[in-house]
Design a protein around this motif. Structure first.
Motif, PDB file in Angstrom:
ATOM      1  N   ARG A   1       0.835  -1.205   0.000  1.00  0.00           N
ATOM      2  CA  ARG A   1       0.000   0.000   0.000  1.00  0.00           C
ATOM      3  C   ARG A   1       0.871   1.257   0.000  1.00  0.00           C
TER       4      ARG A   1
ATOM      5  N   THR B   1       2.450   1.459  -3.698  1.00  0.00           N
ATOM      6  CA  THR B   1       1.520   1.798  -4.780  1.00  0.00           C
ATOM      7  C   THR B   1       1.023   3.238  -4.663  1.00  0.00           C
TER       8      THR B   1
ATOM      9  N   HIS C   1      -0.023   2.381   7.516  1.00  0.00           N
ATOM     10  CA  HIS C   1      -0.832   1.285   6.979  1.00  0.00           C
ATOM     11  C   HIS C   1      -0.804   0.067   7.902  1.00  0.00           C
TER      12      HIS C   1
END
Length: 222
Positions: free
Chosen positions: A34, A37, A83
């Motif tokens: 995450r 990206t 995250h």
């Protein structure tokens, strides 16, 4: 670092956390993906998984190269942290992990968590396992060592803080085995982090089992 007398009995067990006691390896991989990206970086999942277990200070360069590390390394690590924090409620102990740690403590070993992860995430793992800092001889974090796995720094700190003389390491990655050898100490490896038995043995693990619960079932002692 305490003297590692090869003739002395093992008095300390140094335990990795992620992938060894806690089923978190793939949560770490998800958090890193995450983070990547979000910055239009698209490494393959297998490459991310293979790097879990080395320190975050090394991971970005290992996966994306030195140029990305220089330009985005700290940002990616901050993003990963956010995250992963969101995934902490999904943490679970690996099979038999709690009984394994209790068995070592009951047998009189100094038990230390030799994690180079963030302190808050190690504390979260301890909570899931049902242990506190006072139950263990030492609990380390990334703040305790200058260099991360596969360097032996975090193992040296954990052994020193535990007041031990000779240790055995239990971990789940080739990075754990490498850092143990540099301590030096023998390493027992578990497959619960996703590395194959052959890889762990080739790295130098003296014993490989599926998970620490199997060690507990066998009545394993160093």
């Amino acid at each position: 670092m305490p003297d590692a007398d090869a003739g002395a009995p093992v008095d300390t067990v140094l335990l990795d956390v992620d992938g060894t006691l806690i089923d978190s390896t793939y949560l770490h991989a998800l958090a890193w993906m995450r983070a990547f990206t979000a910055h239009d970086l698209t490494p393959q999942w297998w490459k991310v998984h293979r790097a879990i277990g080395m320190g975050g200070d090394r991971l970005v360069g290992e996966i994306c190269g030195d140029e990305v590390e220089e330009s985005l390394g700290d940002t990616l690590r901050d993003d990963w942290e956010g995250h992963y924090r969101e995934l902490v409620p999904d943490l679970r102990p690996l099979p038999g992990a709690v009984d394994f740690v209790r068995g070592l403590l009951d047998a009189g070993y100094r038990v230390a968590l030799a994690s180079s992860g963030k302190a808050e995430f190690t504390d979260a793992a301890l909570k899931v396992l049902g242990f506190g800092h006072d139950d263990l001889a030492a609990v380390t974090s990334s703040d305790d060592a200058d260099d991360s796995k596969p360097a032996p720094d975090i193992l040296e700190v954990a052994l020193t803080q535990a007041g031990g003389g000779r240790a055995v390491v239990v971990g789940d990655t080739v990075w754990d085995v490498a850092s143990a050898h540099r301590l030096p100490a023998e390493c027992v490896a578990v497959r619960s982090g996703g590395f194959a038995e052959a890889e762990l043995r080739d790295a130098g693990a003296v014993l490989v089992v599926d998970h620490v619960g199997e060690l507990s079932r066998r009545g394993w002692r160093p």
